[in-house]
Motif scaffolding. Structure first.
Motif, PDB file in Angstrom:
ATOM      1  N   VAL A 267      98.140 115.619   6.880  1.00 48.84           N
ATOM      2  CA  VAL A 267      97.715 115.400   5.498  1.00 48.84           C
ATOM      3  C   VAL A 267      96.184 115.444   5.441  1.00 48.84           C
ATOM      4  O   VAL A 267      95.517 115.084   6.415  1.00 48.84           O
ATOM      5  N   THR A 268      95.639 115.947   4.340  1.00 48.75           N
ATOM      6  CA  THR A 268      94.169 116.004   4.224  1.00 48.75           C
ATOM      7  C   THR A 268      93.721 115.378   2.912  1.00 48.75           C
ATOM      8  O   THR A 268      94.471 115.331   1.952  1.00 48.75           O
ATOM      9  N   PHE A 269      92.458 114.939   2.919  1.00 50.32           N
ATOM     10  CA  PHE A 269      91.850 114.342   1.718  1.00 50.32           C
ATOM     11  C   PHE A 269      90.362 114.634   1.777  1.00 50.32           C
ATOM     12  O   PHE A 269      89.872 115.188   2.770  1.00 50.32           O
ATOM     13  N   ALA A 270      89.639 114.278   0.723  1.00 50.91           N
ATOM     14  CA  ALA A 270      88.181 114.465   0.731  1.00 50.91           C
ATOM     15  C   ALA A 270      87.526 113.131   1.074  1.00 50.91           C
ATOM     16  O   ALA A 270      87.703 112.157   0.332  1.00 50.91           O
ATOM     17  N   PRO A 271      86.794 113.042   2.199  1.00 54.06           N
ATOM     18  CA  PRO A 271      86.175 111.755   2.556  1.00 54.06           C
ATOM     19  C   PRO A 271      85.065 111.373   1.572  1.00 54.06           C
ATOM     20  O   PRO A 271      84.370 112.230   1.031  1.00 54.06           O
TER      21      PRO A 271
END
Ligand code: PMP
Length: 536
Positions: free
Chosen positions: A457-461
């Motif tokens: 899963v990815t997100f914007a830090p």
């Protein structure tokens, strides 16, 4: 030298000789400094007239591929007139002026969009292995900054392109009007009026995305070193732009009601900013919507301190619940606020159509700046957009998008509640695309990212969104927060992605913290007070 010649060909012999030699020189098979055969000799070898060879050499010389030295012969020249730069040492491969740039230039703080294959609903694994090293064939991405491309009415748009080409013919491919296609500007004025913002077509300038509107305003009003105020955090692309222009970017703290306007006056007095940049609706990245009271205070303060406001309304149309707040521009009787918006989020970013609304001398200057920047935004796409928006399909598309995104927002809030440990804080947004999440303890979102990637899963830090100068606010959010885009994935993928995120966070917590987090897990521990308003 053997040169194959076709005496039946319509191509003259001297051109055949020239083409053969040119090919050899350009590919390197005839090396620089090679002496070409004497014209008399080559003519004899090939059985042609000497003039034929001389003509071939003359063509090569005219193009700088060979040079003739009197009394010595004809020589192949190196492909570049410059000697190659030495390859060792820092910056050595570049000419000096480029080496200067290497040290002077600003470096983007925002990483490129993660190029990860996204998961579709049918591809979700039934059973998930819990192993630490688990690698999923598909990442579920919550990192992006746009809406769901799958909702874009591609067929309607294709028809609109055809209709416009049929209707307007080649005119649609001229540069077009300076401020943008007038019927589109009128249509935008109608759409804005329906949202409570009275704007005249003469005050609207079409831009290549709202990013260009940001750039034009900044270029016109600001010079290197000028201080500007932005919400902290704020849109990374704006931060990048401001940094690239050498501006001093100062952050104003925010909370779940947007910019903390009560802190503004002190910052205005301390820094004397030349611009206030704000995203009042469904903020990027926090999703917060600025309260009506703060909007009024902001406009009054900016006027008192003679500072222009740049209002970025990138997803104002995407409200799912709560009462609409007036645009800052609607609170400005004229000339104080520059309003910008875009079709990138409601339709597709590749259309590259945004616009600004401004009155007074600033409008005329912005039109000129637009002209010198890129002459015009695609005339064809402006006409197509106008045709599409006018047939009423746009409104239907908006309604559908709102419905879909609202469900996805609710699905994400539920999933966060279900799968993330206690201590994670979320302010449920009333619209837009993003949920801003605060991690518990000392968890850094940048350090969490590789673990999340491992889990699939990815997100914007959060650190992508903070100005360098935080204007005196706490800098812990910088590391603790992350942005999730809830709009791009269907509910099932959202549920799965948040489960993965939860696992990544649990891996990050110490065993004690993890146990405590699990014990405390429950809705009230995570969603802030506003969750009641969203019904989640
Ligand atoms: N403002 C905000 C807040 C954004 O998030 C973006 C795009 N991510 C833009 C402006 C610029 O978008 P565009 O140039 O595509 O209109």
């Amino acid at each position: 030298m053997r040169i194959p010649l076709d005496r039946q060909s319509a191509e003259p012999l001297y051109q055949q000789i020239e083409a053969f030699l040119r090919q050899g020189i350009l590919t390197g098979s005839i090396a620089p400094d090679t002496r070409l055969p004497a014209t008399r000799q080559l003519a004899r070898d090939l059985g042609v007239n000497r003039i034929t060879v001389e003509n071939a050499y003359a063509e090569l010389e005219a193009d700088g591929l060979v040079c003739s030295r009197v009394g010595s012969g004809t020589y192949v020249l190196p492909s570049s007139p410059l000697s190659p730069l030495p390859r060792d040492g820092p910056g050595a491969p570049w000419p000096l002026w480029q080496q200067d740039l290497q040290f002077r230039c600003w470096v983007s703080g925002v990483p490129g969009i993660l190029e990860v294959p996204e998961v579709s609903e049918g591809e979700l694994p039934e059973e998930l292995p819990g192993a630490r090293t688990a690698r999923y064939p598909h990442q579920i991405s919550f990192a992006g900054g746009t809406g769901d491309a799958g909702l874009f009415p591609a067929e309607d748009f294709r028809k609109a392109i055809q209709n416009v080409m049929r209707r307007d013919g080649i005119t649609a491919l001229e540069y077009g009007e300076r401020s943008g296609y007038t019927p589109l500007r009128r249509t935008i004025a109608h759409v804005l009026a329906s949202q409570g913002l009275q704007a005249r077509a003469e005050n609207i300038l079409i831009t290549s995305g709202s990013q260009q509107a940001l750039a034009l305003v900044s270029q016109l009003l600001l010079k290197p070193g000028d201080p500007i105020l932005v919400e902290s955090p704020t849109y990374g692309g704006a931060l990048d732009l401001f940094r690239s222009l050498g501006l001093r970017v100062i952050g104003i703290p925010t909370d779940e009601r947007g910019m903390r306007v009560e802190m503004l006056e002190e910052l205005l007095e301390r820094y004397h900013p030349k611009l206030i940049y704000t995203i009042p609706n469904f903020h990027n990245p926090t999703g917060a919507c600025m309260s009506g009271q703060r909007r009024r205070q902001l406009v009054v303060l900016a006027d008192r301190y003679n500072v222009p406001i740049l209002e970025d309304d990138f997803v104002g149309d995407l409200r799912y619940d709560g009462r609409a707040q007036p645009a800052l521009k609607a609170l400005d009787p004229g000339g104080r606020v520059i309003y910008i918006s875009t079709f990138s989020k409601m339709l597709m970013p590749g259309l590259r159509v945004g616009f600004l609304v401004a009155e007074g001398p600033v409008y005329d200057q912005l039109v000129s700046y637009k002209r010198v920047n890129d002459l015009a935004t695609s005339n064809l796409i402006q006409r197509v957009l106008e045709a599409y928006v006018n047939v009423g399909r746009y409104q239907a598309h908006l309604r559908r998008s709102r419905q879909v995104y609202r469900k996805r927002r609710d699905a994400m809030l539920l999933a966060l509640n279900r799968h993330l440990p206690a201590g994670v804080r979320v302010d449920p947004p009333q619209g837009g695309l993003f949920i801003w999440l605060r991690l518990p303890g000392n968890l850094s979102s940048e350090k969490l990212l590789p673990l999340a990637l491992e889990e699939g899963v990815t997100f914007a830090p959060g650190s992508d969104f903070f100005p360098d100068d935080l204007g005196g606010s706490d800098d812990s959010d910088n590391k603790l927060c992350l942005r999730l885009n809830f709009a791009v994935q269907p509910p099932k993928a959202i549920e799965e992605g948040i489960k993965r995120l939860g696992r990544a966070i649990m891996r990050f917590l110490s065993p004690d913290e993890g146990r405590a987090a699990l014990r405390e897990q429950g809705p009230s521990a995570k969603l802030s007070s506003r969750s009641a308003e969203t019904g989640v």
